[in-house]
Design an enzyme around this catalytic site. Structure first.
Site, PDB file in Angstrom:
ATOM      1  N   HIS A   1      -1.545   2.207   4.790  1.00  0.00           N
ATOM      2  CA  HIS A   1      -0.393   2.808   4.116  1.00  0.00           C
ATOM      3  C   HIS A   1       0.345   3.721   5.091  1.00  0.00           C
ATOM      4  O   HIS A   1      -0.076   4.860   5.315  1.00  0.00           O
ATOM      5  CB  HIS A   1      -0.858   3.637   2.912  1.00  0.00           C
ATOM      6  CG  HIS A   1      -1.325   2.825   1.760  1.00  0.00           C
ATOM      7  ND1 HIS A   1      -0.477   2.397   0.754  1.00  0.00           N
ATOM      8  CD2 HIS A   1      -2.545   2.332   1.458  1.00  0.00           C
ATOM      9  CE1 HIS A   1      -1.168   1.690  -0.129  1.00  0.00           C
ATOM     10  NE2 HIS A   1      -2.427   1.638   0.276  1.00  0.00           N
TER      11      HIS A   1
ATOM     12  N   CYS B   1      -0.076  -2.942   2.336  1.00  0.00           N
ATOM     13  CA  CYS B   1      -1.314  -3.079   1.575  1.00  0.00           C
ATOM     14  C   CYS B   1      -1.332  -4.400   0.792  1.00  0.00           C
ATOM     15  O   CYS B   1      -1.329  -5.461   1.393  1.00  0.00           O
ATOM     16  CB  CYS B   1      -1.544  -1.854   0.690  1.00  0.00           C
ATOM     17  SG  CYS B   1      -3.244  -1.716   0.075  1.00  0.00           S
TER      18      CYS B   1
ATOM     19  N   GLU C   1       3.050   5.322   4.606  1.00  0.00           N
ATOM     20  CA  GLU C   1       3.589   6.488   3.894  1.00  0.00           C
ATOM     21  C   GLU C   1       2.535   7.568   3.682  1.00  0.00           C
ATOM     22  O   GLU C   1       2.873   8.707   3.336  1.00  0.00           O
ATOM     23  CB  GLU C   1       4.201   6.052   2.558  1.00  0.00           C
ATOM     24  CG  GLU C   1       3.228   5.766   1.439  1.00  0.00           C
ATOM     25  CD  GLU C   1       2.534   4.410   1.536  1.00  0.00           C
ATOM     26  OE1 GLU C   1       1.765   4.085   0.608  1.00  0.00           O
ATOM     27  OE2 GLU C   1       2.743   3.691   2.532  1.00  0.00           O
TER      28      GLU C   1
END
Length: 214
Positions: free
Chosen positions: A192, A83, A194
């Site tokens: 992202h 990001c 994650e």
């Protein structure tokens, strides 16, 4: 055991990234490094980032991470940006009236709010949600991830896809934008991983096993 350093410069999604790394690599040492010496001896670096780029750049520079990152890149250490951790590696951002970035990649970072939808209205910002990512070239971090898989995005600024010779993944939100860029031992994503379910965890797993070359 590998040491994976997640750089903590006062901004970002640190704990969710570290938790996801620990999930895909339970036998490795994941360190939240708040200063360069805590990242010494790391086998790979991860640069997260959430927030205003001026604050992120100031935090990154004040923490002394710029020489660390550039030395890691020069030495061939695998590096992953996420990001704003991707955006700070670019040349310049339009955010906050203009911010000089680390200039590792020559591309600019532009504002979605100046883009128009097909109906002539301005794009809503931030761009938030799941988008399909087209893999623009083969890369070890795409291993076992299908071309066109969805990843999770949250951002108001973007790196253009047009004319970007180092693009690794592309998506669309009013304009074509770089979902990922890559060069030698650097891979950086606007999305992202994650927060991107199976495909995101697979990308992080691939990063843990990546030797830093294509």
């Amino acid at each position: 055991m590998q040491k994976i350093a997640v750089l903590d410069y006062g901004m970002g999604n640190l704990h969710s990234v570290a938790s996801a790394l620990q999930r895909v690599a339970p036998d490795e040492e994941v360190v939240l490094a708040g200063k360069p010496e805590e990242a010494q001896g790391a086998d790979r670096l991860l640069v997260p980032g959430v927030g205003a780029i001026r604050d992120c750049m100031a935090g990154f520079t004040d923490a002394g991470f710029t020489p660390l990152l550039k030395d890691a890149i020069d030495s061939g250490l695998p590096v992953l940006g996420i990001c704003v951790g991707m955006q700070i590696m670019m040349h310049h951002s339009e955010e906050n009236g203009g911010v000089d970035c680390l200039d590792i990649f020559p591309q600019p970072v532009k504002f979605f709010g100046s883009c128009l939808e097909e109906n002539g209205e301005r794009l809503k910002v931030p761009h938030m949600g799941w988008n399909r990512v087209a893999q623009k070239r083969p890369h070890p971090l795409w291993r076992d991830i299908d071309d066109g898989d969805r990843f999770y995005f949250v951002h108001s600024y973007y790196v253009p896809a047009d004319g970007n010779g180092e693009i690794a993944g592309q998506t669309e939100y009013g304009v074509s934008l770089a979902a990922a860029v890559a060069r030698q031992n650097i891979f950086a994503t606007q999305f992202h991983p994650e927060k991107s379910a199976r495909s995101g965890l697979q990308l992080l797993k691939n990063f843990v096993g990546w030797k830093g070359h294509v």
